[in-house]
Motif scaffolding. Structure first.
Motif, mmCIF file in Angstrom:
data_model
loop_
_atom_site.group_PDB
_atom_site.id
_atom_site.type_symbol
_atom_site.label_atom_id
_atom_site.label_comp_id
_atom_site.label_asym_id
_atom_site.label_seq_id
_atom_site.Cartn_x
_atom_site.Cartn_y
_atom_site.Cartn_z
ATOM 1 N N MET A 46 0.843 -1.185 0.000
ATOM 2 C CA MET A 46 0.000 0.000 0.000
ATOM 3 C C MET A 46 0.886 1.247 0.000
ATOM 4 S SD MET A 46 -2.973 0.994 2.731
ATOM 5 C CE MET A 46 -3.466 -0.723 2.754
ATOM 6 N N ASN A 47 0.659 2.133 -0.973
ATOM 7 C CA ASN A 47 1.534 3.288 -1.139
ATOM 8 C C ASN A 47 0.835 4.627 -0.957
ATOM 9 O OD1 ASN A 47 3.793 1.632 -1.952
ATOM 10 N ND2 ASN A 47 2.787 1.389 -3.943
ATOM 11 N N ILE A 48 -0.473 4.680 -1.155
ATOM 12 C CA ILE A 48 -1.163 5.966 -1.214
ATOM 13 C C ILE A 48 -2.237 6.021 -0.139
ATOM 14 C CG2 ILE A 48 -2.471 7.546 -2.671
ATOM 15 C CD1 ILE A 48 -1.173 6.259 -5.074
ATOM 16 N N HIS A 49 -2.187 7.069 0.670
ATOM 17 C CA HIS A 49 -3.062 7.203 1.830
ATOM 18 C C HIS A 49 -3.758 8.565 1.810
ATOM 19 C CE1 HIS A 49 -0.745 3.845 3.702
ATOM 20 N NE2 HIS A 49 0.253 4.407 3.052
ATOM 21 N N PRO A 50 -4.850 8.711 2.553
ATOM 22 C CA PRO A 50 -5.426 10.050 2.742
ATOM 23 C C PRO A 50 -4.413 10.943 3.466
ATOM 24 C CG PRO A 50 -6.933 8.329 3.477
ATOM 25 C CD PRO A 50 -5.620 7.674 3.234
ATOM 26 N N SER A 51 -4.560 12.248 3.286
ATOM 27 C CA SER A 51 -3.674 13.177 3.978
ATOM 28 C C SER A 51 -3.998 13.204 5.468
ATOM 29 C CB SER A 51 -3.822 14.588 3.403
ATOM 30 O OG SER A 51 -5.111 15.114 3.716
ATOM 31 N N LYS A 52 -3.055 13.702 6.269
ATOM 32 C CA LYS A 52 -3.299 13.819 7.703
ATOM 33 C C LYS A 52 -4.470 14.743 7.978
ATOM 34 C CE LYS A 52 -1.054 14.640 12.159
ATOM 35 N NZ LYS A 52 0.220 14.970 12.851
ATOM 36 N N HIS A 86 -10.781 2.735 3.502
ATOM 37 C CA HIS A 86 -9.314 2.706 3.524
ATOM 38 C C HIS A 86 -8.805 2.207 4.876
ATOM 39 C CE1 HIS A 86 -5.145 3.908 2.840
ATOM 40 N NE2 HIS A 86 -5.192 4.519 4.016
ATOM 41 N N LEU A 87 -9.417 2.672 5.958
ATOM 42 C CA LEU A 87 -8.969 2.286 7.291
ATOM 43 C C LEU A 87 -9.119 0.785 7.529
ATOM 44 C CD1 LEU A 87 -10.413 5.220 9.440
ATOM 45 C CD2 LEU A 87 -8.058 4.886 8.690
ATOM 46 N N GLU A 88 -10.095 0.155 6.862
ATOM 47 C CA GLU A 88 -10.259 -1.290 6.993
ATOM 48 C C GLU A 88 -9.040 -2.038 6.463
ATOM 49 O OE1 GLU A 88 -12.597 -3.464 8.173
ATOM 50 O OE2 GLU A 88 -13.576 -1.764 9.139
ATOM 51 N N GLN A 89 -8.320 -1.407 5.532
ATOM 52 C CA GLN A 89 -7.202 -2.075 4.883
ATOM 53 C C GLN A 89 -5.845 -1.592 5.392
ATOM 54 O OE1 GLN A 89 -8.079 -4.344 2.682
ATOM 55 N NE2 GLN A 89 -9.952 -3.705 1.643
ATOM 56 N N CYS A 90 -5.821 -0.462 6.104
ATOM 57 C CA CYS A 90 -4.545 0.198 6.401
ATOM 58 C C CYS A 90 -4.320 0.344 7.911
ATOM 59 C CB CYS A 90 -4.503 1.577 5.728
ATOM 60 S SG CYS A 90 -2.950 2.457 5.999
ATOM 61 N N ASP A 114 -5.057 1.215 -1.328
ATOM 62 C CA ASP A 114 -4.618 2.528 -1.810
ATOM 63 C C ASP A 114 -5.822 3.447 -2.012
ATOM 64 O OD1 ASP A 114 -1.888 2.251 -1.760
ATOM 65 O OD2 ASP A 114 -1.719 1.551 -3.819
ATOM 66 N N TYR A 115 -5.597 4.723 -1.679
ATOM 67 C CA TYR A 115 -6.648 5.737 -1.673
ATOM 68 C C TYR A 115 -6.229 6.821 -2.661
ATOM 69 C CZ TYR A 115 -9.906 9.200 0.358
ATOM 70 O OH TYR A 115 -10.898 10.137 0.564
ATOM 71 N N LYS A 169 -5.028 3.598 10.479
ATOM 72 C CA LYS A 169 -5.887 3.276 11.621
ATOM 73 C C LYS A 169 -5.216 3.684 12.925
ATOM 74 C CE LYS A 169 -8.218 -0.469 11.265
ATOM 75 N NZ LYS A 169 -8.639 -1.898 11.234
ATOM 76 N N ARG A 170 -3.907 3.457 13.023
ATOM 77 C CA ARG A 170 -3.153 3.859 14.215
ATOM 78 C C ARG A 170 -3.140 5.380 14.347
ATOM 79 N NH1 ARG A 170 1.369 6.077 14.528
ATOM 80 N NH2 ARG A 170 1.926 5.555 12.377
ATOM 81 N N LEU A 171 -2.922 6.076 13.216
ATOM 82 C CA LEU A 171 -2.890 7.537 13.251
ATOM 83 C C LEU A 171 -4.253 8.104 13.639
ATOM 84 C CD1 LEU A 171 -1.456 10.202 12.804
ATOM 85 C CD2 LEU A 171 -1.885 9.971 10.342
#
Length: 229
Positions: free
Chosen positions: A1-7, A29-33, A180-181, A37-39
């Motif tokens: 997984m390389n692409i995430h939502p921004s903070k 996305h959180l279901e997969q990442c 990826d998001y 999820k930690r952040l």
């Protein structure tokens, strides 16, 4: 997984500042990442601390112990109803079967809308879409790209948000994996494709129609309308 939502997007998610559809795609996305999820967990704790401290400052005359006891009493006096009546609701995972007979398990945020998924329609070649009837002006679809297939090159009048649920695909900018998001707008032009032995199931959200930029698919751009999958 390389692409995430921004903070900032994750912070808006924690604060409930996103619209329903954006919140929905972040939840997928959180279901997969595990990283996001930690952040989100850290941001939620930070938000809770900020709210709690602000309430203490605004009511400095209230004794902390007394305030805590009052809050606890209010919570315990509530009668649980509906979903709140369950201490630990079961996470039901629905499935979806693609036109070529492959069955995929849907993540919980999408499973609860499984009955709103329409029949598959051919999007051209070995690409299929199934709309999800949600109460929103944006167009929400499941998109299935069979192996060794390509979506015609296009850009966007508005924004396209994509969350990959199974498999992966590539375009001119790289290769994308489960979780990826991706967010694309009028500044992007791409032609997603899968390779031999690879297929992809993803969720897409379009705020405006796509505009095709190559080949016979450009006929859908007549009168400036573009096309939804």
């Amino acid at each position: 997984m390389n692409i995430h939502p921004s903070k900032q997007q994750l912070l808006d998610y924690c604060e409930g500042a996103l619209n329903d559809v954006d919140g929905f795609t972040i939840a997928l996305h959180l279901e997969q990442c595990s990283e996001c999820k930690r952040l989100v967990s850290e941001l939620e704790h930070s938000c809770a601390d900020s709210v709690f401290n602000a309430e203490l400052v605004n009511d400095s005359s209230l004794n902390i112990d007394e305030g805590f006891q009052n809050m606890l009493a209010t919570i315990t006096d509530l009668e649980p109803t509906g979903a709140l009546a369950f201490v630990a609701p079961m996470r039901h995972n629905a499935t979806v079967t693609t036109p070529n007979g492959k069955t995929f398990q849907l993540p919980p945020p999408l499973s609860r809308h499984a009955e709103r998924i329409s029949d598959w329609k051919n999007y051209g070649g070995k690409v299929y879409s199934a709309s999800i009837e949600l109460d929103t002006q944006a167009r929400v679809n499941l998109l299935y790209i069979n192996e060794d297939a390509q979506v015609p090159q296009h850009t966007h009048k508005g924004e396209e948000t994509t969350v990959i649920l199974h498999g992966g695909f590539s375009d001119e900018d790289g290769h994308y994996h489960v979780g990826d998001y991706l967010v694309r707008d009028a500044s992007h032009k791409h032609a997603p494709f899968t390779q031999k032995g690879e297929d992809c199931l993803c969720l897409t959200v379009l705020t405006e129609p796509m505009i095709f930029t190559q080949g016979v698919a450009r006929i859908f751009n007549l009168f400036g309308k573009g096309m939804y999958p």
